[in-house]
Design a protein around this motif. Structure first.
Motif, mmCIF file in Angstrom:
data_model
loop_
_atom_site.group_PDB
_atom_site.id
_atom_site.type_symbol
_atom_site.label_atom_id
_atom_site.label_comp_id
_atom_site.label_asym_id
_atom_site.label_seq_id
_atom_site.Cartn_x
_atom_site.Cartn_y
_atom_site.Cartn_z
ATOM 1 N N GLY A 112 0.794 -1.224 0.000
ATOM 2 C CA GLY A 112 0.000 0.000 0.000
ATOM 3 C C GLY A 112 0.825 1.272 0.000
ATOM 4 O O GLY A 112 0.307 2.350 -0.292
ATOM 5 N N ASP A 113 2.128 1.174 0.331
ATOM 6 C CA ASP A 113 3.002 2.346 0.271
ATOM 7 C C ASP A 113 3.177 2.774 -1.183
ATOM 8 O O ASP A 113 3.120 1.951 -2.098
ATOM 9 N N THR A 114 3.432 4.049 -1.390
ATOM 10 C CA THR A 114 3.721 4.568 -2.727
ATOM 11 C C THR A 114 5.188 4.960 -2.789
ATOM 12 O O THR A 114 5.704 5.610 -1.879
ATOM 13 N N VAL A 115 5.857 4.530 -3.864
ATOM 14 C CA VAL A 115 7.264 4.865 -4.082
ATOM 15 C C VAL A 115 7.377 5.624 -5.401
ATOM 16 O O VAL A 115 6.553 5.459 -6.299
ATOM 17 N N THR A 116 8.400 6.464 -5.504
ATOM 18 C CA THR A 116 8.642 7.226 -6.719
ATOM 19 C C THR A 116 9.890 6.686 -7.396
ATOM 20 O O THR A 116 10.959 6.642 -6.785
ATOM 21 N N LEU A 117 9.725 6.260 -8.633
ATOM 22 C CA LEU A 117 10.841 5.735 -9.405
ATOM 23 C C LEU A 117 11.297 6.760 -10.430
ATOM 24 O O LEU A 117 10.459 7.407 -11.064
ATOM 25 N N GLN A 118 12.599 6.899 -10.551
ATOM 26 C CA GLN A 118 13.197 7.648 -11.654
ATOM 27 C C GLN A 118 13.622 6.588 -12.658
ATOM 28 O O GLN A 118 14.386 5.676 -12.324
ATOM 29 N N VAL A 119 13.080 6.676 -13.872
ATOM 30 C CA VAL A 119 13.424 5.707 -14.904
ATOM 31 C C VAL A 119 13.887 6.438 -16.153
ATOM 32 O O VAL A 119 13.479 7.576 -16.414
ATOM 33 N N GLU A 120 14.741 5.761 -16.901
ATOM 34 C CA GLU A 120 15.164 6.282 -18.193
ATOM 35 C C GLU A 120 14.361 5.572 -19.262
ATOM 36 O O GLU A 120 14.292 4.347 -19.288
ATOM 37 N N ARG A 121 13.727 6.367 -20.119
ATOM 38 C CA ARG A 121 12.926 5.832 -21.231
ATOM 39 C C ARG A 121 13.190 6.693 -22.455
ATOM 40 O O ARG A 121 13.014 7.901 -22.406
ATOM 41 N N ASP A 122 13.625 6.065 -23.515
ATOM 42 C CA ASP A 122 13.883 6.781 -24.770
ATOM 43 C C ASP A 122 14.819 7.976 -24.565
ATOM 44 O O ASP A 122 14.612 9.055 -25.121
ATOM 45 N N GLY A 123 15.844 7.791 -23.741
ATOM 46 C CA GLY A 123 16.835 8.837 -23.521
ATOM 47 C C GLY A 123 16.426 9.939 -22.570
ATOM 48 O O GLY A 123 17.177 10.874 -22.339
ATOM 49 N N LYS A 124 15.226 9.850 -22.010
ATOM 50 C CA LYS A 124 14.740 10.863 -21.071
ATOM 51 C C LYS A 124 14.523 10.235 -19.699
ATOM 52 O O LYS A 124 14.117 9.087 -19.593
ATOM 53 N N VAL A 125 14.767 11.017 -18.652
ATOM 54 C CA VAL A 125 14.511 10.557 -17.289
ATOM 55 C C VAL A 125 13.131 11.060 -16.879
ATOM 56 O O VAL A 125 12.839 12.252 -16.982
ATOM 57 N N ILE A 126 12.290 10.140 -16.439
ATOM 58 C CA ILE A 126 10.945 10.502 -15.995
ATOM 59 C C ILE A 126 10.692 9.906 -14.613
ATOM 60 O O ILE A 126 11.380 8.987 -14.191
ATOM 61 N N SER A 127 9.690 10.440 -13.933
ATOM 62 C CA SER A 127 9.283 9.937 -12.622
ATOM 63 C C SER A 127 7.952 9.214 -12.747
ATOM 64 O O SER A 127 7.062 9.681 -13.458
ATOM 65 N N CYS A 128 7.837 8.107 -12.038
ATOM 66 C CA CYS A 128 6.581 7.349 -11.983
ATOM 67 C C CYS A 128 6.301 7.006 -10.527
ATOM 68 O O CYS A 128 7.208 6.572 -9.815
ATOM 69 N N GLU A 129 5.054 7.215 -10.101
ATOM 70 C CA GLU A 129 4.655 6.826 -8.752
ATOM 71 C C GLU A 129 3.965 5.480 -8.812
ATOM 72 O O GLU A 129 3.043 5.286 -9.605
ATOM 73 N N VAL A 130 4.433 4.565 -7.963
ATOM 74 C CA VAL A 130 3.925 3.194 -7.954
ATOM 75 C C VAL A 130 3.449 2.845 -6.553
ATOM 76 O O VAL A 130 4.186 3.011 -5.583
ATOM 77 N N THR A 131 2.217 2.363 -6.455
ATOM 78 C CA THR A 131 1.692 1.870 -5.186
ATOM 79 C C THR A 131 2.010 0.386 -5.101
ATOM 80 O O THR A 131 1.691 -0.383 -6.013
ATOM 81 N N LEU A 132 2.675 -0.001 -4.017
ATOM 82 C CA LEU A 132 3.096 -1.387 -3.858
ATOM 83 C C LEU A 132 1.914 -2.292 -3.529
ATOM 84 O O LEU A 132 1.101 -1.976 -2.672
ATOM 85 N N GLY A 133 1.848 -3.398 -4.240
ATOM 86 C CA GLY A 133 0.837 -4.409 -3.971
ATOM 87 C C GLY A 133 1.478 -5.591 -3.273
ATOM 88 O O GLY A 133 2.601 -5.502 -2.775
ATOM 89 N N GLU A 134 0.766 -6.716 -3.245
ATOM 90 C CA GLU A 134 1.298 -7.930 -2.627
ATOM 91 C C GLU A 134 2.113 -8.712 -3.634
ATOM 92 O O GLU A 134 1.752 -8.811 -4.800
ATOM 93 N N SER A 135 3.198 -9.290 -3.158
ATOM 94 C CA SER A 135 4.074 -10.085 -3.996
ATOM 95 C C SER A 135 3.391 -11.364 -4.456
ATOM 96 O O SER A 135 2.671 -12.009 -3.702
ATOM 97 N N THR A 136 3.637 -11.718 -5.729
ATOM 98 C CA THR A 136 3.195 -12.999 -6.281
ATOM 99 C C THR A 136 4.368 -13.595 -7.035
ATOM 100 O O THR A 136 5.428 -12.979 -7.150
ATOM 101 N N GLN A 137 4.186 -14.751 -7.608
ATOM 102 C CA GLN A 137 5.260 -15.388 -8.377
ATOM 103 C C GLN A 137 5.690 -14.511 -9.546
ATOM 104 O O GLN A 137 6.832 -14.535 -9.943
ATOM 105 N N SER A 138 4.792 -13.739 -10.112
ATOM 106 C CA SER A 138 5.121 -12.952 -11.302
ATOM 107 C C SER A 138 5.774 -11.610 -10.972
ATOM 108 O O SER A 138 6.050 -10.831 -11.863
ATOM 109 N N THR A 139 6.029 -11.341 -9.692
ATOM 110 C CA THR A 139 6.620 -10.056 -9.340
ATOM 111 C C THR A 139 8.009 -10.252 -8.759
ATOM 112 O O THR A 139 8.429 -9.548 -7.865
#
Length: 115
Positions: A81-108
């Motif tokens: 339920g916590d929200t984290v902010t990721l800095q990611v590089e996409r297509d040569g640009k750095v952008i920020s994305c906010e992600v709310t953490l869910g529960e871990s599963t095999q696919s994560t």
């Protein structure tokens, strides 16, 4: 644990891969070493937060990451339920994305690659 019958582990809903050698970078078609998003779980916080396949994760909440295990350890220090902010590089640009953490599963899970 008593409430759900298991321990809920926080996760973004991505599989990430560490690319830290030229051969692996060539195999995945990337030019920079780092932590890349390899898979995104449908309906996950990562998908809702705007992360895309191939994004290179630079940092989470201003904490630099250099391996898949860095991402996993950081997420484990948080709560579902916590929200984290990721800095990611996409297509040569750095952008920020906010992600709310869910529960871990095999696919994560995270994946390590390279030497």
């Amino acid at each position: 644990m008593i409430e759900k019958g298991y321990v809920a582990r926080p996760a973004m809903g991505v599989t990430v891969i560490t690319i830290n050698d030229a051969q692996t970078a060539m195999q995945y078609g990337v030019s920079n070493y780092g932590v890349y998003i390899y898979q995104i779980a449908s309906g996950s916080g990562a998908e809702k937060g705007g992360l895309k396949l191939g994004d290179r994760i630079i940092s989470i909440d201003d904490v630099a990451v250099s391996s898949a295990s860095d991402v996993q350890k950081y997420c484990q220090s948080k709560e579902v339920g916590d929200t984290v902010t990721l800095q990611v590089e996409r297509d040569g640009k750095v952008i920020s994305c906010e992600v709310t953490l869910g529960e871990s599963t095999q696919s994560t899970a995270t994946a390590e690659s390279g030497n």
